[in-house]
Scaffold this active site. Structure first.
Site, short mmCIF file in Angstrom:
data_model
loop_
_atom_site.label_atom_id
_atom_site.label_comp_id
_atom_site.label_asym_id
_atom_site.label_seq_id
_atom_site.Cartn_x
_atom_site.Cartn_y
_atom_site.Cartn_z
N ASN A 292 -7.28 5.97 25.98
CA ASN A 292 -8.68 5.66 26.27
C ASN A 292 -9.48 5.93 25.00
OD1 ASN A 292 -11.31 5.55 27.18
ND2 ASN A 292 -11.15 7.35 28.52
N LYS B 72 -12.52 5.31 24.41
CA LYS B 72 -13.93 5.64 24.69
C LYS B 72 -14.85 4.86 23.75
CE LYS B 72 -12.48 10.04 26.59
NZ LYS B 72 -12.78 11.42 26.89
N HIS C 7 -14.00 6.92 35.52
CA HIS C 7 -13.81 8.03 34.58
C HIS C 7 -14.93 9.05 34.78
CE1 HIS C 7 -13.54 10.31 30.87
NE2 HIS C 7 -12.30 9.86 30.77
N GLU D 205 -16.70 10.61 32.79
CA GLU D 205 -17.89 10.40 31.96
C GLU D 205 -18.80 9.35 32.58
OE1 GLU D 205 -15.69 9.72 28.36
OE2 GLU D 205 -15.13 11.84 28.34
N GLU E 35 -7.64 13.83 36.08
CA GLU E 35 -8.23 14.37 34.86
C GLU E 35 -9.22 15.49 35.21
OE1 GLU E 35 -7.99 11.21 31.49
OE2 GLU E 35 -9.86 10.95 32.56
N GLY F 212 -11.46 16.60 26.49
CA GLY F 212 -12.09 16.76 25.19
C GLY F 212 -12.39 18.19 24.82
N SER G 261 -7.02 16.55 27.26
CA SER G 261 -6.48 17.23 26.08
C SER G 261 -4.95 17.12 25.95
CB SER G 261 -6.93 18.69 26.05
OG SER G 261 -8.35 18.77 25.95
P1 PGA Z 1 -9.10 13.81 26.04
O1 PGA Z 1 -9.71 12.71 27.05
O2 PGA Z 1 -7.63 13.48 25.88
O3 PGA Z 1 -9.87 13.64 24.77
O4 PGA Z 1 -9.29 15.14 26.68
C1 PGA Z 1 -8.99 12.24 28.15
C2 PGA Z 1 -9.82 11.23 28.91
O5 PGA Z 1 -11.03 11.44 29.04
O6 PGA Z 1 -9.28 10.22 29.41
#
Ligand code: PGA
Length: 258
Positions: free
Chosen positions: A11, A13, A97, A99, A169, A175, A215
């Site tokens: 992803n 983003k 997601h 976010e 997740e 992140g 992560s």
């Molecule tokens: P990250 O994000 O690997 O940077 O923690 C995962 C995601 O949001 O899909």
């Protein structure tokens, strides 16, 4: 041998210009070639979809969008639809997601409509679910996560849902560099599979891929993917460089072969 083909999805983003997306996609495509024992998917920003499609052409890398609307077309300024994503070469679309839920008002009801619309157009939804830190600390993880997956699949049967991919997740792991312990991820993945079995039937639940996200990096991928119900990874930060993403793909291949 796992009954499910592992999947490693990147992803990206809101990162990467068209040129950067192309370069990264080419490096991943060169590694994946005609296909590996695990599926590999990349989700660039919408403006890079066409360039990435060209860069992965003729290889087994799958193309994903990061979001969609549920109508095919109409007066919906700024939106994309499953119909147009298919037209752009997307086989997959991330939905719900955290976010999007957190910053853009995505609701369970909206996620459900997007999932249904994508399935009609044969674009595979990668449905994201996960609890916040407060919810985890209050012991509400399973309530939240199982409620989200139930809402996302409400009214859809196993036949319609056949290709669906789930991504667990935990929000506190996204992140942040904080990963769920492999056994904690397994506990949640197993609970999701059990609930899907109760709701939609055991045989589909056994076949559905449940990815872990939050992560994931080369140093923890093998441990997470060693868990029986962790069928792959949805990778954010570490998917932005081929140097990190390719070793995670290789961990997916090892899971397939173990
Ligand atoms: P990250 O994000 O690997 O940077 O923690 C995962 C995601 O949001 O899909």
């Amino acid at each position: 041998m796992t009954p499910r083909k592992p999947m490693i999805a990147g992803n990206w983003k809101l990162h990467n210009t068209i040129a950067q997306s192309k370069e990264l996609a080419r490096a991943i495509a060169a590694h994946v070639g005609q296909g590996l024992a695990c599926d590999v998917v990349v989700a660039p920003v919408a403006t890079s979809l066409s360039a990435v499609r060209e860069a992965i052409d003729g290889t087994a890398v799958g193309l994903s969008a990061q979001n969609t609307y549920w109508e095919d077309s109409g007066a919906f300024t700024g939106e994309l639809s499953p119909l147009l994503l298919l037209d752009a070469g997307c086989g997959y679309c991330i939905v719900g997601h955290s976010e999007r839920r957190q910053y853009f008002g995505e609701t369970d009801a909206g996620v459900r409509k997007k999932v249904a619309a994508l399935l009609v157009h044969k674009v595979v939804p990668i449905v994201c679910i996960g609890e916040s830190l407060e919810q985890r600390e209050a012991g509400k993880t399973l309530d939240v996560v199982l409620g989200q997956i139930e809402a996302a699949t409400d009214g859809l049967d196993a036949v319609a849902l056949a290709p669906l991919v789930v991504a667990y997740e935990p929000i506190w792991a996204i992140g942040t560099g904080r990963t769920a312990k492999a056994e904690d991820a397994q506990e949640v993945h197993q609970a999701i599979r059990e609930r899907l079995g109760e709701l939609k039937g055991q045989s589909w639940a056994t076949s559905v891929r449940i990815l872990y996200g939050g992560s994931v990096k080369p140093s923890n991928a093998d441990e997470l993917l060693a868990e029986p119900d962790v069928d792959g990874a949805l990778v954010g930060g570490a998917s932005l460089s081929a140097k990190d993403f390719i070793p995670i793909i290789d961990a997916g291949v090892r899971r397939a072969e173990s």
